[in-house]
Design an enzyme around this catalytic site. Structure first.
Site, mmCIF file in Angstrom:
data_model
loop_
_atom_site.group_PDB
_atom_site.id
_atom_site.type_symbol
_atom_site.label_atom_id
_atom_site.label_comp_id
_atom_site.label_asym_id
_atom_site.label_seq_id
_atom_site.Cartn_x
_atom_site.Cartn_y
_atom_site.Cartn_z
ATOM 1 N N VAL A 12 -0.425 -1.083 -4.385
ATOM 2 C CA VAL A 12 0.560 -1.486 -5.449
ATOM 3 C C VAL A 12 0.276 -2.757 -5.851
ATOM 4 C CG1 VAL A 12 2.870 -1.435 -6.063
ATOM 5 C CG2 VAL A 12 1.840 0.423 -4.545
ATOM 6 N N LYS A 60 0.569 1.207 -9.398
ATOM 7 C CA LYS A 60 -0.261 1.803 -8.325
ATOM 8 C C LYS A 60 -1.576 2.151 -8.788
ATOM 9 C CE LYS A 60 2.154 4.796 -5.768
ATOM 10 N NZ LYS A 60 2.352 6.179 -5.202
ATOM 11 N N ASP A 93 7.318 11.965 2.728
ATOM 12 C CA ASP A 93 7.134 10.678 3.279
ATOM 13 C C ASP A 93 8.252 9.819 3.278
ATOM 14 O OD1 ASP A 93 4.990 9.213 4.437
ATOM 15 O OD2 ASP A 93 4.167 8.394 2.756
ATOM 16 N N ASP A 98 0.863 -1.228 -0.005
ATOM 17 C CA ASP A 98 0.049 0.005 0.049
ATOM 18 C C ASP A 98 0.847 1.186 0.155
ATOM 19 O OD1 ASP A 98 -2.565 -0.860 0.050
ATOM 20 O OD2 ASP A 98 -2.267 -1.504 1.883
ATOM 21 N N GLY A 99 1.155 1.980 -1.083
ATOM 22 C CA GLY A 99 1.806 3.076 -1.281
ATOM 23 C C GLY A 99 0.981 4.206 -0.917
ATOM 24 N N GLY A 100 1.439 5.580 -0.933
ATOM 25 C CA GLY A 100 0.685 6.789 -0.589
ATOM 26 C C GLY A 100 -0.541 6.681 -1.526
ATOM 27 N N PHE A 101 -1.439 6.715 -1.043
ATOM 28 C CA PHE A 101 -2.901 7.193 -1.785
ATOM 29 C C PHE A 101 -3.233 5.851 -2.806
ATOM 30 C CE2 PHE A 101 -0.743 11.157 -1.615
ATOM 31 C CZ PHE A 101 -1.421 11.944 -0.825
ATOM 32 N N GLY A 102 -2.603 4.883 -2.592
ATOM 33 C CA GLY A 102 -3.070 3.751 -3.419
ATOM 34 C C GLY A 102 -2.337 2.411 -3.310
#
Length: 696
Positions: free
Chosen positions: A382, A396, A494, A376-380
């Protein structure tokens, strides 16, 4: 539109508005001036502890004891207030732990530079505590014994100086040209508060009472009649010639009280009505959009089925091979056959990135199968995928396709396509911004994240491979990548171990620029802090001011993770150790580095590992300073790490190994006092005529 998040915020807004519009009590409750302990005539921005918060500016709360000096707490240090001069905005302080004695709390003197500045008539001096006998240092002022701290002798030297061969040091401000120890211990030092006096002066001239608007961190004016809160009380009927230091009468006529309440209701009711109407309209729009979205998806399903059939024809052989192993392959480029399948691929670009169709990425990820999810990356989320040309990719998939996500999507594409660095993840392409979903296509890094190897799913299987030398190289390569970003005018925002990917040779690729912002697009004060708990710069949390030093703080947490193999936040730890940054600062300060370090890296058995780990811990300590000005730049961090790697620091200060390892220092200091926050474990003496502002 996410209404289950919006509604609580609207309720808070309503409650806040009601509180402020119903705030006639501020004029009567707060005082124009008051006495606190042995000091009288104290005015705004100060307030007593028992007063409502609005009566004073945040950070100016005094604790009063009838027969003693008042005290104030600044950056977790208690100071006794020797004097307050409102005309010059000068506050005279002395540390509460060192009246008539040496400092008992062995931490440097610090102030909040958002609220105060040192006056120019003061300089730094340092107490070097627990020095060997005999001991001599250049510029020594005096040598004496302090019975109250039980560690002797104590050496007084000018400037902000590290402990060197002494056990610790404490830096305090002292008058320039002081002649004796009594001046240092009893006379204290002066600071000038920085709250703008103009709004308060205008308020007093208009017959009002200065109070603080906590929500805006600003001075406002409490008035006896509506408007009850304003910049000035221009319509007030107060006799302005009577406005002095005497408190106003607390009585009011029934008529004025009734009119105040009527005025409050006349302000509140329209606000409540507007908010309810806004929620209703928003909900209607939300329902309509959901219906339209569902209809669009149904209409598109037939076309997608045809596209999938075409794509499957070309990719079935690839997808039935050993994709489940997620093995690495050599990237290739689009072939004529794949170009026929997707006309956009290779022909269309977005900020220079190739544009993929949604359908081919859907095929590449096996319809975004949960088994393909790799993070789980920033905002989405993967997913692992394999393109028709054979390239393994990380796709992503942004959580929501709305305007906010579109802005983040465009931001990430724009940033990544303009960067070229060995240790930054490469962007292959993306879907069109008109696509059904926003998808970003990155190179696939097959060996997980640093977090996986330190305390995640790969921690046990890779423990023998994840040696200290591997971790140290990861620190250098990550610092190199972040320094490159800063040089390019970009803040990552981040930085964390889950965003540091490693390949099978443990070479670093820094990922996830979803929170990145270009320097030139950042206002002086940014939006509400974003980022990951445990990594966010505390100064950024307090004032929303974004700088490259925010990344430096986050990188300091990463360094501590590499040393300790502990998570940045872990609620199963003792409540004081839940936050790893706080835990590390405390351990290092109290000479207990051995309690922090992961024993598996050879800290107790390998002298070279012990030396470099201690130096990296010192660097992490500097990165984790509460005040951003006390942190190094990322370029300085990189140079320090490279210096440790090249053994330069070892030749410059050979005493470090002897002191730290043989005498205990950071390793065995169970019965020693905390180290100076500014100096860590180094032996260098850094003199400065500017009063110390490091975080204690």
């Amino acid at each position: 539109m996410n209404f289950h998040h919006l509604i609580p915020k609207l309720l808070i807004l309503i409650i806040t508005q009601i509180r402020w519009t119903n705030s006639e009590g501020f004029y009567d409750t707060c005082s124009r001036s008051f006495s606190c302990g042995t000091i009288s005539g104290i005015q705004y921005p100060f307030r007593r502890h028992q007063d409502p918060p609005e009566c004073g500016y945040p950070g100016f709360e005094l604790n009063c004891d009838q027969n003693n000096l008042p005290t104030i707490n600044i950056t977790n240090i208690t100071y006794r207030v020797l004097g307050i001069d409102p005309a010059t905005q000068i506050l005279k302080l002395v540390r509460g732990d060192m009246i008539n004695s040496c400092p008992q709390d062995l931490v440097n003197t610090t102030i909040n530079h958002q609220l105060f500045d040192y006056t120019p008539s003061y300089m730094n001096i340092s107490f070097l505590i627990g020095c060997p006998i005999p001991f001599d240092v250049e510029g020594m002022i005096s040598s004496f014994f302090c019975t109250n701290i039980g560690i002797n002798p104590v050496i007084l030297v000018p400037g902000a100086t590290g402990p060197g061969v002494c056990k610790t040091s404490v830096v305090i401000p002292s008058p320039v040209g002081f002649t004796g120890l009594v001046e240092v211990l009893q006379d204290g030092f002066e600071v000038k508060w920085k709250v703008d006096p103009g709004p308060c002066a205008d308020c007093i001239r208009s017959g009002g009472l200065c109070v603080s608007d906590i929500s805006r961190l600003a001075t406002t004016c409490a008035c006896p009649e509506p408007p009850l809160l304003a910049d000035t009380c221009s319509n007030s009927k107060v006799n302005k010639t009577d406005v002095g230091l005497s408190p106003p009468s607390s009585t009011s006529s029934p008529t004025s009280t009734g009119s105040s309440k009527t005025s409050s209701l006349s302000i509140v009711l329209p606000i409540v009505g507007a908010v309810i109407a806004g929620v209703g309209i928003g909900w209607a729009i939300f329902v309509c959009r959901q219906r339209r979205k569902k209809r669009t998806i149904n209409e598109a399903s037939a076309a997608q089925t045809e596209s999938k059939a075409i794509l499957t024809k070309f990719s079935s052989k690839r997808l039935t091979s050993d994709d489940s192993n997620f093995t690495s392959s050599i990237p290739s480029f689009p072939t004529p056959r794949t170009s026929e399948t997707s006309r956009e691929f290779g022909k269309s670009s977005y900020f220079g990135a190739q544009v993929f169709t949604y359908e081919e990425l859907e095929i590449a990820t096996d319809n975004f199968n949960n088994s393909r999810e790799i993070g789980d990356g920033g905002f989405g989320t993967v997913y692992y995928g394999k393109l028709l040309d054979g390239r393994e990719v990380a796709v992503k998939r942004l959580y929501e396709n709305n305007f906010k996500r579109m802005e983040q999507f465009m931001n990430e594409v724009k940033i990544l396509t303009g960067l070229d660095h060995d240790h930054l993840v490469k962007l292959y392409g993306c879907t069109s911004k008109r696509s059904r979903e926003l998808l970003l296509v990155y190179e696939y890094i097959p060996n997980g994240t640093v977090a996986d190897h330190l305390h995640g799913k790969l921690a046990n299987s890779s423990s023998s491979l994840f040696s200290w030398s591997v971790r140290f190289n990861i620190a250098i390569q990550t610092a190199d990548a972040i320094a490159y970003l800063h040089q390019s005018g970009i803040i990552h925002r981040d930085v964390k171990t889950t965003n540091i990917l490693v390949d099978k040779s443990f070479q670093v690729k820094v990922a996830d620029f979803g929170l990145s912002r270009l320097f030139q697009n950042v206002t002086h004060v940014s939006t509400a802090p974003q980022g990951t708990p445990g990594y966010v710069d505390p100064e950024y949390y307090q004032c929303y001011h974004l700088t490259d030093k925010s990344d430096v703080y986050s990188f300091g947490v990463v360094l501590v993770e590499l040393i300790s193999s502990l998570q940045a936040v872990d609620t199963s730890r003792h409540r004081l150790d839940i936050n790893l940054a706080n835990m590390a600062v405390t351990k290092i300060q109290n000479h207990k580095l051995d309690e922090l370090v992961d024993k598996s890296i050879g800290f107790e058995t390998n002298g070279q590992v012990r030396r470099t780990t201690a130096l990296v811990a010192e660097l992490a300590f500097r990165c984790l300073q509460q005040q951003k000005d006390m942190r190094p730049t990322m370029k300085e961090v990189l140079e320090t790490l490279q210096g440790i790697q090249n053994d330069d620091l070892n030749t410059q200060k050979p005493e470090v190994v002897d002191i730290v390892v043989d005498d205990g220092g950071l390793l065995k200091g169970q019965h020693t006092e905390p180290a100076s926050p500014e100096s860590g474990i180094t032996n260098k003496l850094v003199a400065s005529s500017v009063p110390n502002s490091s975080s204690g």
